[in-house]
Design an enzyme around this catalytic site. Structure first.
Site, mmCIF file in Angstrom:
data_model
loop_
_atom_site.group_PDB
_atom_site.id
_atom_site.type_symbol
_atom_site.label_atom_id
_atom_site.label_comp_id
_atom_site.label_asym_id
_atom_site.label_seq_id
_atom_site.Cartn_x
_atom_site.Cartn_y
_atom_site.Cartn_z
ATOM 1 N N ASP A 162 19.939 42.472 44.497
ATOM 2 C CA ASP A 162 21.089 42.794 43.654
ATOM 3 C C ASP A 162 21.418 44.281 43.808
ATOM 4 O OD1 ASP A 162 23.088 42.637 41.527
ATOM 5 O OD2 ASP A 162 22.036 40.825 40.900
ATOM 6 N N HIS A 226 27.119 42.270 44.963
ATOM 7 C CA HIS A 226 25.852 42.701 44.348
ATOM 8 C C HIS A 226 24.927 43.274 45.427
ATOM 9 C CE1 HIS A 226 26.525 41.505 40.221
ATOM 10 N NE2 HIS A 226 26.970 40.326 40.603
ATOM 11 N N GLU A 290 30.793 37.329 41.976
ATOM 12 C CA GLU A 290 31.266 38.654 41.580
ATOM 13 C C GLU A 290 31.372 39.630 42.752
ATOM 14 O OE1 GLU A 290 29.812 38.673 36.964
ATOM 15 O OE2 GLU A 290 28.398 39.504 38.406
#
Ligand code: TNX
Length: 493
Positions: A162, A226, A290
Site C-alpha cells: 500500500d 495505493h 482507488e
C-alpha cells in the site's frame, strides 16, 4: 459459563451447525483422552492432538472416512464413551474437529452428547488484515488464522502492499526493503521509522500454519494505485518519475503506477512470479481500488500506450492493465482477484472471464460482476464487512470513517435480496476487512475484530436470524476470554 451440566449442544455451539441432535449425558475430556485416525486423516489427527495437547494411540476421539460427504462436510457424533468425526476429505475432518474444539472450550471439557451433521453454505469465508498501514506481527497473524479457522473460516486475505508500506520481499529489487518497507512519520510525530518486510521464513511459517488449518492465504499486490511505497523506492515506475514518499498520511493519492512503463511491467512479472511461489493457494489479489487516472492523462508514455492498444478512454487503460496483470497471475496457475473498481470503464472491452471481483463499495460491484459472469466475493462497506469502522457511532469509540454495528453483521448475507437467482450462483461468499490506518497494535485490532468476525463466520457458515445471533453474545464473550482475545462488549444498538 460455569454451570455446564445443564447446557446443551445448542447453547454451546457457535456457529450454529446445519443439523443437530441432542443426546444423553456428557463426554468428559481429560488429559488422558486419546486420538486416532484412519489413514486418510492421520495428518488431521496429528494437528488435533497438537491443538488439544492430547496423545495419539487410543480411539477416544476417532477420525473416520465416510465417502459420499461433500468436501467440507462432516458428521460429529458424541457419546459418553467416544467422539467420532466422519468426513470424506481432510478438510471436512478438520471442520468437524474445529466444531469439537469449540465445544471443548465452551463446555469446559464436559461435552454434551449428540450428533452434529454439518457443512458450510458458502465456499469463501474470509477475513483480511491490512499489514501495511501498520505492521502486524506474524504471531498476531497466526493467532487470527487459528481463531478464524476455529470458527469455520477458510480464507486469509493478506494485504501486503500500500502507499504506507510494502511488506513482501521481491528478489532483485533491494530498494523494496531499504525504502518501500519503511515509513518515516513526517507529518504526525517525531520522525520515527515504522515498518519492515515480512521475511520469507515468516511468510513460509504463516503459510504452513494456515495450511494445517485449511485456510487458504490470498496475498495481495496492489496495482495500479495505493503504490506510493513502491514509487518511493523505484520512482521510474511512476508517470512523473518522482520524487515520491512512502506516505505517512491516509487517503487516495494521485501517484499511481505508470501504465506506459515497460520496466514497471517487468517488475510486476517478477513480483507476481515470486509471490505466486511463496503461497500454495490458487489465488492472487491484484488490488485495483482507488486509483486516480489523473497522472495518466498527461503522461506521454500512458498516452502512447493508449494509442498502441487502441483504447478510447483513459479508464480503459486500467482495464487493459488489469487484464495484463491478471494474465501474469494466470501464467503461474493462479486466479486473479480485483476490487470492484476493476469493472469501471470496461463495459466495452471485457476482462478475463476468470477474474474474481471483490465488491466493497456496497453490493453494486458484486451485482454487476455477477451479471457479467465473474465470480464474486462480497465485502460491502455498507453492510457490516468493514471492521475498521466503529462498533457504534460514538466519539468515544475507536475506529475509522464509518460504523459497522454488530447487528449489520448479524443480518448480513452475501446474496442480498436485490440479486437474482442467476447472479447468486456467482457469489463465492464474503469477507470482513480490517484496514489499519487507526490501528497500531494487535490488541486494538482484536477489539475491532471481535465479536464481529465471529458473527460473520456464522453468517457464512449458516446464516441465522439477527436475534439468534445476538442471543449468543455471552457465549462469544466467554469464548473470547478463553482464547485471550480482546472483545467489544458494548451495547448492541
Ligand atoms: C478503502 S476498501 C480502501 C482502503 C482503506 C479503507 C478504509 C479498499 C479496497 N480500499 O485503502 O483503508 O477504505 O476503510
Amino acid at each position: 459459563m460455569q454451570n455446564t451440566m445443564n447446557r446443551s449442544l445448542k447453547d454451546l455451539l457457535f456457529p450454529t451447525p446445519l443439523h443437530l441432535e441432542e443426546g444423553e449425558g456428557f463426554f468428559r475430556l481429560s488429559n488422558s483422552t486419546t486420538i486416532a485416525a484412519e489413514t486418510l486423516f492421520e495428518e488431521t489427527a496429528q494437528t488435533a492432538s497438537e491443538l488439544l495437547g492430547l496423545k495419539q494411540g487410543g480411539e477416544d476421539i476417532l477420525f473416520k472416512v465416510q465417502s459420499g460427504l461433500k468436501e467440507e462436510e462432516y458428521i460429529l457424533s458424541i457419546t459418553k464413551e467416544q467422539i467420532v468425526i466422519k468426513a470424506s476429505t481432510a478438510e471436512g475432518a478438520f471442520r468437524g474437529f474445529s466444531t469439537l474444539r469449540r465445544l471443548i472450550l465452551a463446555s469446559d471439557r464436559m461435552i454434551p452428547a449428540g450428533i452434529i451433521s454439518d457443512q458450510p453454505s458458502f465456499e469463501w469465508r474470509g477475513f483480511m488484515l491490512d499489514c501495511c498501514r501498520h505492521f502486524l506481527t506474524p504471531a498476531f497473524i497466526k493467532k487470527m488464522i487459528d481463531t478464524a479457522s476455529l470458527f469455520g473460516m477458510n480464507r486469509f486475505h493478506w494485504h501486503l502492499t500500500d502507499d504506507q508500506g510494502w511488506r513482501i520481499p521481491i528478489d532483485g529489487y533491494p530498494r523494496i526493503e531499504s525504502v518501500a518497507s519503511k515509513r518515516i512519520e513526517l507529518n504526525y510525530t517525531d520522525g520515527r521509522t515504522h515498518g519492515r518486510l515480512y521475511t520469507k521464513e515468516e511468510i513460509a511459517d504463516i503459510e504452513a500454519f494456515a495450511k494445517k488449518r485449511h485456510v487458504i492465504v490470498v496475498p495481495e499486490i496492489e496495482t495500479p494505485g495505493h503504490a506510493n511505497a513502491l514509487l518511493a523506492a523505484y520512482p521510474e515506475f511512476g508517470c512523473t518519475k518522482g520524487p515520491y514518499e512512502v506516505q505517512d498520511r491516509w487517503g487516495i493519492f494521485d501517484e499511481v503506477m505508470c501504465a506506459g512503463n515497460d520496466e514497471l511491467f517487468a517488475f510486476l512479472e517478477e513480483a507476481v512470479a515470486q509471490t505466486a511461489k511463496l503461497f500454495s493457494g490458487p489465488y492472487l489479489h491484484i488490488g485495483g481500488d482507488e486509483a486516480p487516472h489523473t497522472a495518466w492523462k498527461t503522461c506521454p508514455d500512458c498516452l502512447k500506450r493508449m494509442k498502441e492498444e487502441k483504447l478510447t478512454h483513459i479508464d480503459e487503460l486500467q482495464g487493459w492493465m488489469t487484464t495484463k496483470v491478471a494474465q501474469m497471475v494466470a501464467k503461474h496457475g493462479k486466479r486473479a482477484i480485483g476490487w470492484d473498481e476493476v469493472l469501471d470503464g470496461t463495459e466495452n472491452m471485457g476482462l478475463p472471464s476468470d477474474l474474481i471481483v471483490q465488491s466493497w463499495r456496497g453490493s453494486a460491484g458484486g451485482l454487476q460482476a455477477a451479471k457479467r459472469g465473474h465470480y464474486v466475493i462480497m465485502s460491502p462497506n455498507t453492510d457490516g464487512c468493514y471492521l475498521d469502522y466503529k462498533h457504534v457511532d460514538s466519539e468515544e469509540e475507536m475506529g475509522n470513517l464509518g460504523v459497522s454495528t454488530i447487528e449489520e453483521v448479524a443480518r448480513f448475507t452475501p446474496t442480498p435480496p436485490q440479486m437474482d437467482e442467476e447472479a447468486k450462483k456467482f457469489v463465492l461468499g464474503a469477507q470482513v476487512n480490517l484496514w489499519t490506518e487507526k490501528i497500531t497494535t494487535s490488541r486494538q485490532a482484536e477489539y475491532m475484530l471481535f465479536p464481529r468476525l465471529l458473527v460473520m463466520a456464522q453468517q457464512l457458515w449458516y446464516p441465522q436470524e439477527l436475534e439468534a445471533n445476538l442471543a449468543k453474545r455471552p457465549l462469544l464473550e466467554d469464548l473470547c476470554n478463553k482464547l485471550d482475545l480482546v472483545c467489544y462488549r458494548g451495547p448492541s444498538a
